[in-house]
Each structure stands twice: as C-alpha cells, then as structure tokens.
Scaffold this motif. Structure first.
Motif, PDB file in Angstrom:
ATOM      1  N   ARG A  88       0.822  -1.218   0.000  1.00 45.74           N
ATOM      2  CA  ARG A  88       0.000   0.000   0.000  1.00 45.74           C
ATOM      3  C   ARG A  88       0.854   1.265   0.000  1.00 45.74           C
ATOM      4  NH1 ARG A  88      -3.655  -1.774   5.005  1.00 45.74           N
ATOM      5  NH2 ARG A  88      -5.021  -3.286   4.018  1.00 45.74           N
ATOM      6  N   ARG A  89       2.039   1.182   0.595  1.00 46.18           N
ATOM      7  CA  ARG A  89       2.957   2.319   0.592  1.00 46.18           C
ATOM      8  C   ARG A  89       3.900   2.265  -0.590  1.00 46.18           C
ATOM      9  NH1 ARG A  89       1.552   2.142   5.738  1.00 46.18           N
ATOM     10  NH2 ARG A  89       1.796   3.972   7.061  1.00 46.18           N
ATOM     11  N   GLY A  90       3.633   1.329  -1.506  1.00 47.20           N
ATOM     12  CA  GLY A  90       4.544   1.176  -2.643  1.00 47.20           C
ATOM     13  C   GLY A  90       5.841   0.498  -2.237  1.00 47.20           C
ATOM     14  N   LEU A  91       5.806  -0.237  -1.103  1.00 47.42           N
ATOM     15  CA  LEU A  91       7.027  -0.862  -0.591  1.00 47.42           C
ATOM     16  C   LEU A  91       7.008  -2.363  -0.825  1.00 47.42           C
ATOM     17  CD1 LEU A  91       7.229   0.912   2.910  1.00 47.42           C
ATOM     18  CD2 LEU A  91       8.287   1.649   0.757  1.00 47.42           C
ATOM     19  N   THR A  92       8.206  -2.964  -0.801  1.00 53.15           N
ATOM     20  CA  THR A  92       8.372  -4.409  -0.784  1.00 53.15           C
ATOM     21  C   THR A  92       9.317  -4.716   0.379  1.00 53.15           C
ATOM     22  OG1 THR A  92      10.394  -4.455  -2.100  1.00 53.15           O
ATOM     23  CG2 THR A  92       8.293  -4.380  -3.330  1.00 53.15           C
ATOM     24  N   PRO A  93       9.487  -5.988   0.747  1.00 55.18           N
ATOM     25  CA  PRO A  93      10.468  -6.284   1.801  1.00 55.18           C
ATOM     26  C   PRO A  93      11.845  -5.702   1.477  1.00 55.18           C
ATOM     27  CG  PRO A  93       9.107  -8.200   1.399  1.00 55.18           C
ATOM     28  CD  PRO A  93       8.732  -7.190   0.335  1.00 55.18           C
ATOM     29  N   HIS A  94      12.138  -5.550   0.195  1.00 52.25           N
ATOM     30  CA  HIS A  94      13.433  -5.007  -0.208  1.00 52.25           C
ATOM     31  C   HIS A  94      13.541  -3.493   0.056  1.00 52.25           C
ATOM     32  CE1 HIS A  94      17.237  -5.978  -1.960  1.00 52.25           C
ATOM     33  NE2 HIS A  94      17.164  -4.950  -2.779  1.00 52.25           N
ATOM     34  N   SER A  95      12.417  -2.850   0.412  1.00 46.72           N
ATOM     35  CA  SER A  95      12.466  -1.433   0.812  1.00 46.72           C
ATOM     36  C   SER A  95      12.937  -1.288   2.256  1.00 46.72           C
ATOM     37  CB  SER A  95      11.079  -0.785   0.705  1.00 46.72           C
ATOM     38  OG  SER A  95      10.473  -1.072  -0.520  1.00 46.72           O
ATOM     39  N   LEU A  96      13.097  -2.407   2.964  1.00 45.49           N
ATOM     40  CA  LEU A  96      13.422  -2.387   4.392  1.00 45.49           C
ATOM     41  C   LEU A  96      14.845  -2.895   4.613  1.00 45.49           C
ATOM     42  CD1 LEU A  96      10.117  -4.003   5.792  1.00 45.49           C
ATOM     43  CD2 LEU A  96      10.580  -1.600   5.285  1.00 45.49           C
ATOM     44  N   GLY A  97      15.579  -2.224   5.484  1.00 42.02           N
ATOM     45  CA  GLY A  97      16.925  -2.674   5.838  1.00 42.02           C
ATOM     46  C   GLY A  97      17.110  -2.607   7.337  1.00 42.02           C
ATOM     47  N   LEU A  98      17.499  -3.703   7.955  1.00 38.79           N
ATOM     48  CA  LEU A  98      17.681  -3.707   9.409  1.00 38.79           C
ATOM     49  C   LEU A  98      18.876  -2.848   9.784  1.00 38.79           C
ATOM     50  CD1 LEU A  98      17.079  -7.459  10.303  1.00 38.79           C
ATOM     51  CD2 LEU A  98      15.612  -5.517  10.907  1.00 38.79           C
ATOM     52  N   LEU A  99      18.713  -2.035  10.823  1.00 32.22           N
ATOM     53  CA  LEU A  99      19.811  -1.218  11.325  1.00 32.22           C
ATOM     54  C   LEU A  99      20.910  -2.139  11.837  1.00 32.22           C
ATOM     55  CD1 LEU A  99      20.938   1.571  12.093  1.00 32.22           C
ATOM     56  CD2 LEU A  99      19.747   1.354  14.268  1.00 32.22           C
ATOM     57  N   GLY A 100      22.123  -1.874  11.396  1.00 32.78           N
ATOM     58  CA  GLY A 100      23.257  -2.670  11.862  1.00 32.78           C
ATOM     59  C   GLY A 100      23.532  -3.899  11.025  1.00 32.78           C
ATOM     60  N   ALA A 101      22.689  -4.159  10.007  1.00 35.62           N
ATOM     61  CA  ALA A 101      22.912  -5.297   9.120  1.00 35.62           C
ATOM     62  C   ALA A 101      23.210  -4.767   7.722  1.00 35.62           C
ATOM     63  CB  ALA A 101      21.682  -6.200   9.085  1.00 35.62           C
ATOM     64  N   GLU A 102      23.861  -5.569   6.909  1.00 37.91           N
ATOM     65  CA  GLU A 102      24.154  -5.148   5.537  1.00 37.91           C
ATOM     66  C   GLU A 102      22.912  -5.336   4.672  1.00 37.91           C
ATOM     67  OE1 GLU A 102      27.100  -3.872   4.375  1.00 37.91           O
ATOM     68  OE2 GLU A 102      27.677  -3.879   6.498  1.00 37.91           O
ATOM     69  N   GLY A 103      22.693  -4.425   3.763  1.00 46.21           N
ATOM     70  CA  GLY A 103      21.695  -4.618   2.713  1.00 46.21           C
ATOM     71  C   GLY A 103      20.258  -4.595   3.203  1.00 46.21           C
ATOM     72  N   ARG A 104      19.374  -5.008   2.310  1.00 42.78           N
ATOM     73  CA  ARG A 104      17.938  -4.969   2.567  1.00 42.78           C
ATOM     74  C   ARG A 104      17.421  -6.375   2.858  1.00 42.78           C
ATOM     75  NH1 ARG A 104      15.943  -0.283  -0.270  1.00 42.78           N
ATOM     76  NH2 ARG A 104      17.639   1.225  -0.313  1.00 42.78           N
ATOM     77  N   LEU A 105      16.183  -6.451   3.374  1.00 43.37           N
ATOM     78  CA  LEU A 105      15.567  -7.757   3.587  1.00 43.37           C
ATOM     79  C   LEU A 105      15.347  -8.427   2.230  1.00 43.37           C
ATOM     80  CD1 LEU A 105      12.954  -7.045   6.413  1.00 43.37           C
ATOM     81  CD2 LEU A 105      15.209  -8.090   6.596  1.00 43.37           C
ATOM     82  N   ALA A 106      15.596  -9.722   2.197  1.00 43.29           N
ATOM     83  CA  ALA A 106      15.604 -10.434   0.909  1.00 43.29           C
ATOM     84  C   ALA A 106      14.195 -10.630   0.365  1.00 43.29           C
ATOM     85  CB  ALA A 106      16.289 -11.789   1.072  1.00 43.29           C
ATOM     86  N   ASP A 107      13.270 -11.021   1.235  1.00 40.75           N
ATOM     87  CA  ASP A 107      11.944 -11.393   0.730  1.00 40.75           C
ATOM     88  C   ASP A 107      10.945 -11.415   1.890  1.00 40.75           C
ATOM     89  OD1 ASP A 107      12.604 -13.648   2.182  1.00 40.75           O
ATOM     90  OD2 ASP A 107      13.176 -14.805   0.413  1.00 40.75           O
ATOM     91  N   GLU A 108       9.721 -11.815   1.566  1.00 43.69           N
ATOM     92  CA  GLU A 108       8.648 -11.809   2.554  1.00 43.69           C
ATOM     93  C   GLU A 108       8.950 -12.759   3.714  1.00 43.69           C
ATOM     94  OE1 GLU A 108       4.672 -11.544   0.818  1.00 43.69           O
ATOM     95  OE2 GLU A 108       3.955 -12.753   2.511  1.00 43.69           O
ATOM     96  N   ALA A 109       9.563 -13.887   3.406  1.00 43.16           N
ATOM     97  CA  ALA A 109       9.886 -14.858   4.468  1.00 43.16           C
ATOM     98  C   ALA A 109      10.856 -14.226   5.480  1.00 43.16           C
ATOM     99  CB  ALA A 109      10.486 -16.124   3.855  1.00 43.16           C
ATOM    100  N   ALA A 110      11.817 -13.497   4.975  1.00 38.49           N
ATOM    101  CA  ALA A 110      12.790 -12.846   5.870  1.00 38.49           C
ATOM    102  C   ALA A 110      12.087 -11.813   6.746  1.00 38.49           C
ATOM    103  CB  ALA A 110      13.888 -12.182   5.039  1.00 38.49           C
ATOM    104  N   LEU A 111      11.157 -11.080   6.174  1.00 43.61           N
ATOM    105  CA  LEU A 111      10.417 -10.081   6.945  1.00 43.61           C
ATOM    106  C   LEU A 111       9.586 -10.755   8.034  1.00 43.61           C
ATOM    107  CD1 LEU A 111       9.372  -7.240   7.544  1.00 43.61           C
ATOM    108  CD2 LEU A 111       7.785  -7.478   5.620  1.00 43.61           C
ATOM    109  N   ARG A 112       8.867 -11.821   7.671  1.00 41.14           N
ATOM    110  CA  ARG A 112       8.048 -12.533   8.666  1.00 41.14           C
ATOM    111  C   ARG A 112       8.914 -13.067   9.799  1.00 41.14           C
ATOM    112  NH1 ARG A 112       2.920 -13.079   7.050  1.00 41.14           N
ATOM    113  NH2 ARG A 112       2.533 -13.013   4.799  1.00 41.14           N
ATOM    114  N   GLU A 113      10.063 -13.613   9.440  1.00 42.71           N
ATOM    115  CA  GLU A 113      10.959 -14.215  10.426  1.00 42.71           C
ATOM    116  C   GLU A 113      11.454 -13.162  11.437  1.00 42.71           C
ATOM    117  OE1 GLU A 113      12.080 -16.785  11.715  1.00 42.71           O
ATOM    118  OE2 GLU A 113      14.035 -16.214  12.556  1.00 42.71           O
ATOM    119  N   VAL A 114      11.904 -11.999  10.954  1.00 41.82           N
ATOM    120  CA  VAL A 114      12.453 -11.004  11.883  1.00 41.82           C
ATOM    121  C   VAL A 114      11.341 -10.362  12.698  1.00 41.82           C
ATOM    122  CG1 VAL A 114      12.535  -9.072  10.231  1.00 41.82           C
ATOM    123  CG2 VAL A 114      14.110  -9.117  12.163  1.00 41.82           C
TER     124      VAL A 114
END
Ligand SMILES: [Zn+2]
Length: 488
Positions: A288-314
């Motif tokens: 709805r915000r035009g975002l995907t899991p790849h729009s998100l990056g955890l602070l202190g980690a390299e890069g963005r979240l890979a996919d929906e499974a990674a988002l659900r897990e964290v």
C-alpha cells in the motif's frame, strides 16, 4: 559595569521572537541570558564568536534517543533540549527520575504515553518509563485491538495521573494500533483539551494507503482539534504522508483557518525508521505504501531484507529491531520535493525522530565517549539540524537562515507551550542560557546511511543553562547541565 559569568562576544545574534538579527554581545550569569548588547560586555569568560551565528539552542520535539550518548550526538547538531513527546513515556515520573539520577548533558522532557498505558491495561505490560517498554511490545496484537469502554476509561485515568505528574502532553502512537475505535482517540484528545496540554500523534493510515481504515489518519487529527479544542501536533508529517503530503497539509491549513490548533513537524530524510514489528510493516499491506520487503533494511545489518519470508521471520523473532523504511528517494528531486514542502509548510517545526543508538557489539554503555566502533543509528539522529542548515538553507535557499533558526527554536518552544518553554527558544534577558553558536558557511550534517553517527560539523559552541556542553567544536563529556522540563 557588570561582569557576567560568560560573554559571547561579537556574534550575529538571531532572536526569532523579536526579529533581532545583528552583531551583539550576549551576557550570561546564573544560567540565564542577562543582557544582549550592541556595545562590548565584560565577563569572567569572554568567548570571541565573531563571524558565527548565536541563536537559541535547538529544541527537538521528537527524540527517542534519551540517554547520554544520544544527547551528546544531538548536542553536536546544535540541540539543547531533547523531548520525547510522540511515543512518550509511562509513567513519566520514572523517566524523569532516571534522567535526573544519571545526569544528562541536555535538557529533557516527556509526554505521557497512550500506547504504553494501553499496553498496561490490555496486555498486562508493567511499564518502567522507558522507550523499551514500547519497542519490546510493539508487535503484540492484544494492545492493538479496539478496547471496551471500561478499558478506555482506565487508560484515560492513567494518562490523567501522568499529566498531573508534569507530563508535557500526551503522545498518541495511533498509527501502531490503527484499528482502534476513533472515539477512543477523541476521548484522549478531550483529556488533553481539559488539561490545556498538546497531544503528539503518529497518524494512522491515510485513506490512500488503506481504504479500510476506520478513519483517515489526517482527518482524525484535524477533527479532534476542531471537536475537542485540543492542540493536536502532527508528528513527522513527511514520513506518514509520503507522496500525499500536499493533501494532508491542505487539510491542516483549512482547519487552522477555521481556528483549530494543529501544528506540524518534519525531518529532512527520505527513509523512516521504526521497530520491524510495527503494524504498518505487515507483509500483506506493505504494497500500500509502494514498498516491498526489499524497501526495508535492518539497522546494523548489511543490505535490505531479501523477501517476505525474511520479513516474517524477523517480525516474529525480534519485533523491536530497528529497520530503515525507504519511503522516498532523496536523490530524486521530485520525491525530495515532498519532504521540502513538509519542512517549508508555514510554522512547521524541524524535529528529528532520533532513534535509540544500537550497540552492535559489546554491552551498551551510554556514558562512553567518544562512542566506540559499532554504534549505529538513523543519520537523522546525528544530522537533522546540520542537514537543514546545509541543504535547505545554504544549498537550496528553501528557507532563509533566520526562518530556519525559528523553526528549530521558537516554533517548537511555542508548540510545547508550557511556562518553562517561554524562557527557551529566545535570546533575551531573563531567558534560559541555552545557546547554539555555529558557522553558517560550514555548518553541515556528516551522518549518512553508511556512516550513521558521524557528528555534524560547524557547531562551535553549545551552551545549556549557561554551561558549555560543546566548546570549540569539541564535546565535553564531563558536562551534564541538562535540567528537566515539565508542565508543572
Ligand atoms: Zn513516529
């Protein structure tokens, strides 16, 4: 001739309330400004500030970075008063007690927390007055549900007690419990109106982002102002409105013209940051915000979240983990223009939304200075004010220097509005000697999304209650002159 404790001599003094913008000496004694003079003043300590701007210290309405380390980074960005008003703290007495016991370089203050009171009533949380109370429970569904009338009454009673204890208003994180009944929001606003104190809202979903929202997030704020008479402050209108900011600001403008009290703030970055367990980051509604899991990056980690499974897990494993939410591309002028319009909106305050520092290795030690390797944050924590003065004033000319200073000082002082704030945000005899001295030709943010806590440059001196916290560009770690700001 009077000899003052401290004289800042020959600087360009900007006082937004009187419109003074001229070379003056500022005499400080007993923690207060005593004289602002066109002729030289005598002092025990006289600091030559020729060529530099001398203005009220910056007042941050929106900082979640409440410990000594966070204060120090903000001091190096020109801040003298750090307020936690959006999330707030519950109970505020505990938050004030902790800050006083540990000592703080900068002045501090808290609103009470609707979200944490709600967590206590609906989810059995036993709060201790810390932002961790909220972050640790951010993703729990129990506190996000619509509440029965008796529970709402208890929540309102808890908030009322905190207001009696000196809270600066009520922080309402309704965007984190976006399905609650709008009548509860109005009940909280009505309490604020009775107490004569503001509310500070993280808005719920805009109708453009969620057609099923119980009420449009912007409509809810302006309606509460109109119906209850409360002063409603609209937090980080940039990050909750994104590309719909013109519609939202138009609404604010309209109700203001009708006499409602709605104020706004913004920060100059395209990425937001929050706990990854936030309701609005649920995988099924990210689009709805035009975002995907790849729009998100955890602070202190390299890069963005890979996919929906990674988002659900964290979200399951560590819902309070801080995550960058890349909402707007700062390098795309059309997208950055949304942020510029939020910052240039009439009487908008500059406020950082500074986040707690994350210590990637070892135990957090907020008293350590300089900060060790591995401490990270959102760059807005260290760089918001330097960025406004560099990018929006010097490079883009979007705001005049005096107007930008006003939005960092007098505007936020007047938003808070309690008697103690009438002595801040001003350089006048009788006002608190909270002063920021910077070089307008070099002042700049240095923090980036890669080097997140690089302190800003160009802030020569930062004085809190008459005492240096930053002197000659260097932070003084032993200096802890910060005082509480309350509504009492
Ligand atoms: Zn927020």
């Amino acid at each position: 001739m009077t000899t003052y404790d401290l004289v800042l001599s020959g600087g360009r003094v900007i006082d937004p309330e009187t419109g003074l913008d001229a070379v003056r000496d500022v005499g400080v004694s007993g923690g207060q400004v005593r004289e602002v003079s066109a002729t030289p003043l005598a002092g025990v300590t006289v600091v030559d500030v020729r060529g530099l701007v001398v203005c009220p210290g910056f007042i941050d309405l929106h900082s979640h970075s409440a410990d000594q380390a966070g204060h120090r980074l903000q001091a190096l960005d020109g801040v003298t008063t750090v307020l936690e008003l959006e999330a707030g703290s519950y109970p505020v007495a505990a938050a004030y007690r902790q800050a006083a016991a540990e000592g703080r370089p900068l002045n501090y203050g808290f609103a009470t927390s609707w979200a944490v009171a709600r967590m206590a009533v609906l989810a059995g949380v036993r709060p201790g007055g810390d932002i961790d109370d909220f972050m640790a429970n951010i993703g729990r569904p129990e506190w996000q549900r619509p509440a029965p009338a008796a529970a709402v009454r208890r929540i309102v009673e808890m908030l009322e007690r905190d207001l009696a204890d000196g809270a600066l208003g009520i922080g309402i994180l309704v965007g984190y419990a976006p399905r609650i009944d709008p009548s509860e929001y109005l009940a909280v606003a009505a309490l604020a109106a009775r107490a004569g104190l503001p509310t500070y809202t993280h808005a719920r979903e805009l109708v453009e982002l969620d057609a099923t929202t119980p009420i449009d997030g912007a409509e809810e704020i302006v309606k509460a102002a109109a119906e209850t008479g409360a002063h409603m402050h609209y937090c980080h209108v940039n990050s909750t409105s994104i590309q719909h900011v013109d519609r939202v600001l138009g609404l604010v403008e309209r109700v203001r013209a009708e006499g409602a009290r709605v104020t706004t703030e913004a920060y100059p970055y395209g990425a937001g940051m929050t706990g990854v367990g936030a309701a609005f980051l649920a995988p099924e509604i990210l689009h709805r915000r035009g975002l995907t899991p790849h729009s998100l990056g955890l602070l202190g980690a390299e890069g963005r979240l890979a996919d929906e499974a990674a988002l659900r897990e964290v979200r399951r494993r560590d819902p309070g983990a801080a995550v960058f939410v890349h909402l707007l591309d700062e390098h795309d002028p059309a997208q950055f223009a949304f942020i510029e319009r939020a910052l240039a909106f009439p009487d908008a305050a500059v406020a950082t939304d500074a986040v707690p520092l994350l210590w990637r290795s070892g135990t957090a030690d907020p008293t350590a200075w300089p900060l060790p390797e591995g401490v990270v944050s959102h760059p807005r924590t260290a760089g918001t004010y330097g960025r406004v003065l560099r990018l929006l004033v010097r490079e883009k000319g979007l705001l005049s220097l005096a107007e930008a200073v006003r939005r960092c000082t007098l505007v936020p002082a007047d938003v808070v509005g309690v008697p103690a704030m009438r002595r801040k945000g001003r350089v006048q005899p009788g006002c608190d000697a909270d002063l920021t001295v910077f070089d307008p030709s070099t002042v700049a943010d240095r923090a980036t999304y890669e080097s997140t806590i690089l302190p800003s440059a160009g802030f020569a001196h930062v004085v809190v209650g008459g005492e240096f916290v930053v002197r000659d560009g260097e932070l003084l770690p032993e200096s802890l002159p910060g005082r509480p700001v309350t509504a009492l």
